[in-house]
Design an enzyme around this catalytic site. Structure first.
Site, PDB file in Angstrom:
ATOM      1  CG  ASP A   1      16.754 -19.639  12.693  1.00 23.41           C
ATOM      2  OD1 ASP A   1      16.669 -18.839  11.680  1.00 23.41           O
ATOM      3  OD2 ASP A   1      17.258 -19.209  14.132  1.00 23.41           O
TER       4      ASP A   1
ATOM      5  CB  THR B   1      28.476  -5.539  19.333  1.00 21.85           C
ATOM      6  OG1 THR B   1      28.377  -6.012  17.962  1.00 21.85           O
ATOM      7  CG2 THR B   1      27.406  -4.779  19.880  1.00 21.85           C
TER       8      THR B   1
ATOM      9  N   GLY C   1      24.342 -11.238  18.871  1.00 20.87           N
ATOM     10  CA  GLY C   1      23.971  -9.807  18.502  1.00 20.87           C
ATOM     11  C   GLY C   1      22.565  -9.538  18.865  1.00 20.87           C
ATOM     12  CG  ASP C   2      19.468 -11.440  16.665  1.00 19.58           C
ATOM     13  OD1 ASP C   2      19.856 -10.215  15.991  1.00 19.58           O
ATOM     14  OD2 ASP C   2      19.264 -12.621  15.952  1.00 19.58           O
TER      15      ASP C   2
ATOM     16  CB  ALA D   1      11.356 -13.420  15.916  1.00 21.26           C
TER      17      ALA D   1
ATOM     18  CB  THR E   1      23.268 -18.499  16.354  1.00 25.49           C
ATOM     19  OG1 THR E   1      23.879 -19.599  15.940  1.00 25.49           O
ATOM     20  CG2 THR E   1      22.416 -18.083  15.246  1.00 25.49           C
TER      21      THR E   1
END
Length: 403
Positions: free
Chosen positions: A111, A319, A350-351, A140, A347
């Site tokens: 990133d 979500t 959601g993960d 990840a 960022t």
């Protein structure tokens, strides 16, 4: 006992004891020492264990440049073989899975993050107030979240042979992730993402180049079988080549493992696998694209969720950021209000939700309990900079107690 069952049992013992001996395994499993040596040599070729004099030790973290597989290149044959054996195990059940284990197939990206006062307009150049280079990728990040939420995580991904491959290995090795396998390819570079984070509200804009993430092979998916067979949940996204993701979903379905799909970044390919998925977790944008209903509030989310169910989904969780999350299960709705948070960087929100949800579901919580815990986890994640910077269980427990 079938060969795969025996080897899975060997892996389960290794997972608990770290090392095994040929003599001990032959006695415990009632087979010859030569059979055990063959089993250990096969598992060593698959990169799961390391052979040593008289036995073996487990390898939890591995980067593998060359694939050795016994599938013969035909994934459907593997599925048929496993399905036949699963039916026979209805009379002769297999051993218990490790409770609370999550297997994640997903991406690793580097990133590159720029913090800006606001998002630039078309053709405009803005000076960033800061920039960072760090680990990312939905797979990840979700593996990091699930492990921080308390699950035993096995993560499978693919990187290039560039300088970022070692960066990926070092990051995952230093994490709480229990075990992982990184495959390598010389055909594509390690995946990357360019991210703008607005200082106005913490929202983000992301452009992704998938690179090596799109080169997973049937054989590499087949090699997930031992770990996946001992898992409670498989969590996938759409940053890998879809053929590999679909095969992993089919493999989990055949093995009786629950499947969670986070359909991001959105693709219509998701329609081809809804029948195999136990829970699908789109955000508002993804739910709108999948259902054809624009999601702007809880009422429109209900309408979108029903439309997704009509497409073949079993359970849907949409979500919605500050509006919380909406669960649709058996035509019934449950709204989970968002936990108050001071948003710094959304960022990885959601993960964070998906990883924590998978961990809670694997630990035996209900859909509603797991979604509530995941919402608390995500509310803490957005208060931190960096998509991979996740809270821990104690912090989540404290936030749940506040509600």
């Amino acid at each position: 006992m079938f060969t795969e069952e025996r080897r899975n049992q060997i892996l389960a013992w290794l997972d608990e004891q770290e090392r095994v001996t040929v003599n001990g395994l032959a006695s415990a499993l009632g087979v010859t020492k030569e059979t055990i040596r063959t089993d250990l040599n096969t598992l060593a070729r698959q990169g799961l264990i390391q052979r040593c004099h008289g036995g073996a030790i487990i390898i939890r973290r591995n980067m593998q440049a060359r694939l050795i597989s016994e599938t013969g290149g035909d994934f459907e044959v593997l599925l048929q073989r496993l399905e036949g054996r699963r039916q026979q195990r209805q009379v002769q059940p297999r051993g218990k899975k490790m409770r609370g284990k999550v297997c994640i197939l997903g991406s690793f990206n580097v990133d590159i993050v720029a913090r800006v006062a606001r998002f630039p307009k078309g053709g405009e150049s803005l000076l960033a107030s800061g920039s960072t280079l760090g680990p990312g990728g939905k797979g990840a990040n979700q593996a990091m979240a699930a492990s921080r939420a308390g699950a035993r995580v096995h993560f499978v991904s693919k990187v290039g042979t560039d300088q970022f491959s070692q960066f990926a290995f070092d990051h995952l090795s230093a994490s709480d992730i229990h075990s992982f396998k990184l495959y390598q390819t010389a055909d594509e570079p390690t995946g990357s993402a360019i991210i703008y984070v607005s200082q106005e509200n913490g929202e983000n804009m992301i452009a992704i180049y998938s690179g090596a993430n799109k080169t997973l092979t049937d054989g590499e998916i087949a090699e997930m079988t031992p770990e996946l067979s001992q898992s409670d949940v498989l969590l996938v996204q759409l940053e890998n080549n879809f053929s590999a993701t679909l095969n992993a979903i089919k493999l989990a379905h055949t093995l009786g493992v629950r499947v969670i799909m986070n359909p991001a970044p959105f693709s219509n390919d998701v329609l081809a696998c809804l029948e195999y998925i136990d829970v699908i977790t789109p955000n508002e944008t993804e739910a709108s694209l999948l259902s054809g209903v624009e999601v702007v509030d809880v009422d429109s989310a209900r309408e979108a969720a029903l439309a997704i169910v009509r497409l073949g989904a079993k359970r849907v969780i949409i979500t919605m950021g500050s509006r919380g999350a909406l669960i649709c299960e058996d035509q019934q709705f449950q709204h989970i209000p968002a936990f108050p948070a001071v948003s710094v960087d959304t960022t990885g929100a959601g993960d964070a939700f998906n990883g924590a949800f998978a961990a809670a579901l694997a630990a035996g919580e209900s859909i509603t309990q797991a979604a509530t815990r995941a919402s608390a986890f995500a509310s803490l994640a957005v208060e931190r900079e960096g998509a991979s910077n996740m809270p821990d269980r104690e912090q989540v427990a404290a936030r749940l107690n506040q509600r």
